[in-house]
Design a protein around this motif. Structure first.
Motif, PDB file in Angstrom:
ATOM      1  N   ILE A 106      28.734 -12.016   8.708  1.00  0.00           N
ATOM      2  CA  ILE A 106      27.032 -11.569   9.817  1.00  0.00           C
ATOM      3  C   ILE A 106      26.445 -11.676   8.542  1.00  0.00           C
ATOM      4  O   ILE A 106      25.091 -11.806   9.019  1.00  0.00           O
ATOM      5  N   SER A 107      26.128 -11.722   7.131  1.00  0.00           N
ATOM      6  CA  SER A 107      25.024 -11.181   6.048  1.00  0.00           C
ATOM      7  C   SER A 107      24.521 -12.774   6.709  1.00  0.00           C
ATOM      8  O   SER A 107      22.926 -12.583   6.858  1.00  0.00           O
ATOM      9  N   ASP A 108      24.552 -14.000   7.052  1.00  0.00           N
ATOM     10  CA  ASP A 108      23.749 -14.972   7.165  1.00  0.00           C
ATOM     11  C   ASP A 108      23.247 -14.798   7.813  1.00  0.00           C
ATOM     12  O   ASP A 108      22.113 -15.317   8.504  1.00  0.00           O
ATOM     13  N   ILE A 109      24.323 -14.636   9.472  1.00  0.00           N
ATOM     14  CA  ILE A 109      23.368 -14.705  10.601  1.00  0.00           C
ATOM     15  C   ILE A 109      22.383 -13.426  10.557  1.00  0.00           C
ATOM     16  O   ILE A 109      20.761 -13.260  10.476  1.00  0.00           O
ATOM     17  N   ALA A 110      22.342 -12.689   9.825  1.00  0.00           N
ATOM     18  CA  ALA A 110      21.491 -11.471  10.077  1.00  0.00           C
ATOM     19  C   ALA A 110      20.409 -11.689   9.109  1.00  0.00           C
ATOM     20  O   ALA A 110      18.769 -11.597   9.654  1.00  0.00           O
ATOM     21  N   ALA A 111      20.319 -12.322   8.148  1.00  0.00           N
ATOM     22  CA  ALA A 111      18.918 -12.701   7.539  1.00  0.00           C
ATOM     23  C   ALA A 111      18.382 -14.056   8.620  1.00  0.00           C
ATOM     24  O   ALA A 111      17.218 -13.554   8.079  1.00  0.00           O
ATOM     25  N   TRP A 112      19.165 -14.987   9.185  1.00  0.00           N
ATOM     26  CA  TRP A 112      18.797 -16.191   9.537  1.00  0.00           C
ATOM     27  C   TRP A 112      17.516 -14.931  10.798  1.00  0.00           C
ATOM     28  O   TRP A 112      16.622 -15.720  11.037  1.00  0.00           O
ATOM     29  N   LEU A 113      18.183 -14.164  11.401  1.00  0.00           N
ATOM     30  CA  LEU A 113      17.783 -13.695  12.382  1.00  0.00           C
ATOM     31  C   LEU A 113      16.442 -13.204  12.152  1.00  0.00           C
ATOM     32  O   LEU A 113      15.588 -12.718  12.682  1.00  0.00           O
ATOM     33  N   PHE A 114      16.523 -12.763  10.868  1.00  0.00           N
ATOM     34  CA  PHE A 114      14.921 -10.844  10.190  1.00  0.00           C
ATOM     35  C   PHE A 114      14.751 -12.396   9.829  1.00  0.00           C
ATOM     36  O   PHE A 114      13.248 -11.694  10.192  1.00  0.00           O
ATOM     37  N   ALA A 115      14.347 -13.635   9.513  1.00  0.00           N
ATOM     38  CA  ALA A 115      12.975 -14.652   9.197  1.00  0.00           C
ATOM     39  C   ALA A 115      12.954 -15.441  10.345  1.00  0.00           C
ATOM     40  O   ALA A 115      11.881 -15.518  10.321  1.00  0.00           O
ATOM     41  N   LEU A 116      14.268 -15.664  11.718  1.00  0.00           N
ATOM     42  CA  LEU A 116      13.162 -15.829  12.782  1.00  0.00           C
ATOM     43  C   LEU A 116      12.489 -14.922  13.651  1.00  0.00           C
ATOM     44  O   LEU A 116      11.273 -14.896  13.986  1.00  0.00           O
ATOM     45  N   PHE A 117      12.763 -13.521  13.459  1.00  0.00           N
ATOM     46  CA  PHE A 117      12.038 -12.779  14.168  1.00  0.00           C
ATOM     47  C   PHE A 117      11.212 -11.701  13.702  1.00  0.00           C
ATOM     48  O   PHE A 117      10.259 -10.695  13.938  1.00  0.00           O
ATOM     49  N   VAL A 118      10.816 -12.106  12.579  1.00  0.00           N
ATOM     50  CA  VAL A 118      10.331 -10.622  11.371  1.00  0.00           C
ATOM     51  C   VAL A 118       9.646 -11.187  10.213  1.00  0.00           C
ATOM     52  O   VAL A 118       8.515 -11.410  10.701  1.00  0.00           O
ATOM     53  N   ILE A 119      10.131 -12.872   9.769  1.00  0.00           N
ATOM     54  CA  ILE A 119       9.298 -13.557   8.426  1.00  0.00           C
ATOM     55  C   ILE A 119       8.225 -14.465   9.179  1.00  0.00           C
ATOM     56  O   ILE A 119       6.979 -14.365   8.998  1.00  0.00           O
ATOM     57  N   ASP A 120       8.768 -15.402  10.268  1.00  0.00           N
ATOM     58  CA  ASP A 120       8.379 -15.616  10.591  1.00  0.00           C
ATOM     59  C   ASP A 120       6.730 -15.221  11.685  1.00  0.00           C
ATOM     60  O   ASP A 120       5.388 -16.002  11.312  1.00  0.00           O
ATOM     61  N   PRO A 121       7.188 -14.726  12.115  1.00  0.00           N
ATOM     62  CA  PRO A 121       5.774 -13.669  12.903  1.00  0.00           C
ATOM     63  C   PRO A 121       4.757 -13.193  12.211  1.00  0.00           C
ATOM     64  O   PRO A 121       4.100 -13.127  12.527  1.00  0.00           O
ATOM     65  N   LEU A 122       5.566 -12.955  10.810  1.00  0.00           N
ATOM     66  CA  LEU A 122       5.530 -11.926   9.914  1.00  0.00           C
ATOM     67  C   LEU A 122       3.722 -12.798   9.465  1.00  0.00           C
ATOM     68  O   LEU A 122       2.772 -12.727   9.191  1.00  0.00           O
ATOM     69  N   GLN A 123       4.324 -14.166   8.992  1.00  0.00           N
ATOM     70  CA  GLN A 123       3.179 -15.200   8.443  1.00  0.00           C
ATOM     71  C   GLN A 123       2.299 -15.574   9.375  1.00  0.00           C
ATOM     72  O   GLN A 123       1.405 -15.468   9.149  1.00  0.00           O
ATOM     73  N   ALA A 124       2.496 -15.166  11.271  1.00  0.00           N
ATOM     74  CA  ALA A 124       1.883 -15.634  11.992  1.00  0.00           C
ATOM     75  C   ALA A 124       0.883 -15.051  12.275  1.00  0.00           C
ATOM     76  O   ALA A 124      -0.848 -14.782  11.929  1.00  0.00           O
ATOM     77  N   GLU A 125       1.326 -13.778  12.218  1.00  0.00           N
ATOM     78  CA  GLU A 125       0.151 -11.948  12.788  1.00  0.00           C
ATOM     79  C   GLU A 125      -1.061 -12.411  11.019  1.00  0.00           C
ATOM     80  O   GLU A 125      -2.224 -11.693  11.378  1.00  0.00           O
ATOM     81  N   ILE A 126      -0.297 -12.465   9.823  1.00  0.00           N
ATOM     82  CA  ILE A 126      -1.376 -12.387   8.863  1.00  0.00           C
ATOM     83  C   ILE A 126      -2.695 -13.954   8.300  1.00  0.00           C
ATOM     84  O   ILE A 126      -3.564 -13.590   8.656  1.00  0.00           O
ATOM     85  N   SER A 127      -1.852 -14.553   9.521  1.00  0.00           N
ATOM     86  CA  SER A 127      -3.465 -15.908   8.998  1.00  0.00           C
ATOM     87  C   SER A 127      -4.149 -15.228  10.607  1.00  0.00           C
ATOM     88  O   SER A 127      -4.613 -15.420  10.249  1.00  0.00           O
ATOM     89  N   ALA A 128      -3.139 -14.697  12.023  1.00  0.00           N
ATOM     90  CA  ALA A 128      -4.327 -14.473  12.534  1.00  0.00           C
ATOM     91  C   ALA A 128      -5.254 -13.460  11.758  1.00  0.00           C
ATOM     92  O   ALA A 128      -6.788 -13.370  12.177  1.00  0.00           O
ATOM     93  N   HIS A 129      -4.741 -12.367  11.731  1.00  0.00           N
ATOM     94  CA  HIS A 129      -5.813 -11.125  10.843  1.00  0.00           C
ATOM     95  C   HIS A 129      -6.606 -11.850  10.567  1.00  0.00           C
ATOM     96  O   HIS A 129      -8.143 -11.609   9.977  1.00  0.00           O
TER      97      HIS A 129
END
Length: 103
Positions: free
Chosen positions: A2-25
């Motif tokens: 479950i922890s692996d799935i949570a980390a993967w989903l977190f990367a998909l829905f938070v880390i990746d969009p975070l990087q994109a939002e930072i680049s856009a800003h």
């Protein structure tokens, strides 16, 4: 598992969009190359920490991912204000936020 799935989903829905939002800003702010490099270093250093926490605390990961996705929390809240590499991007977010709110 479950922890692996949570980390993967977190990367998909938070880390990746975070990087994109930072680049856009940074693009909108016409930030210098040094600021872009600092922001990348910020995400590179804090991304793994956030992923580790997401793996250790699946409930936090889900709550944070949902809150981030719907805009309840700012990307700034996920970054370390004490890290000099994060300070530039935090300032850019705060300036844009102030402009949007009419401050």
């Amino acid at each position: 598992m479950i922890s692996d799935i949570a980390a993967w989903l977190f990367a998909l829905f938070v880390i990746d969009p975070l990087q994109a939002e930072i680049s856009a800003h940074l693009e909108r702010a016409n930030a210098p190359v040094a600021a872009i490099q600092q922001s990348r270093q910020c995400v590179e250093s804090h991304g793994p920490r956030l992923l580790q926490r997401a793996g250790e605390e699946p409930g936090w990961a889900v709550a944070t991912a949902v809150s981030f996705a719907v805009g309840w929390i700012s990307p700034v809240q996920l970054l370390d204000e004490g890290d000099p590499n994060c300070s530039t991007i935090i300032k850019v977010f705060q300036i844009e936020n102030d402009q949007v709110n009419g401050a």
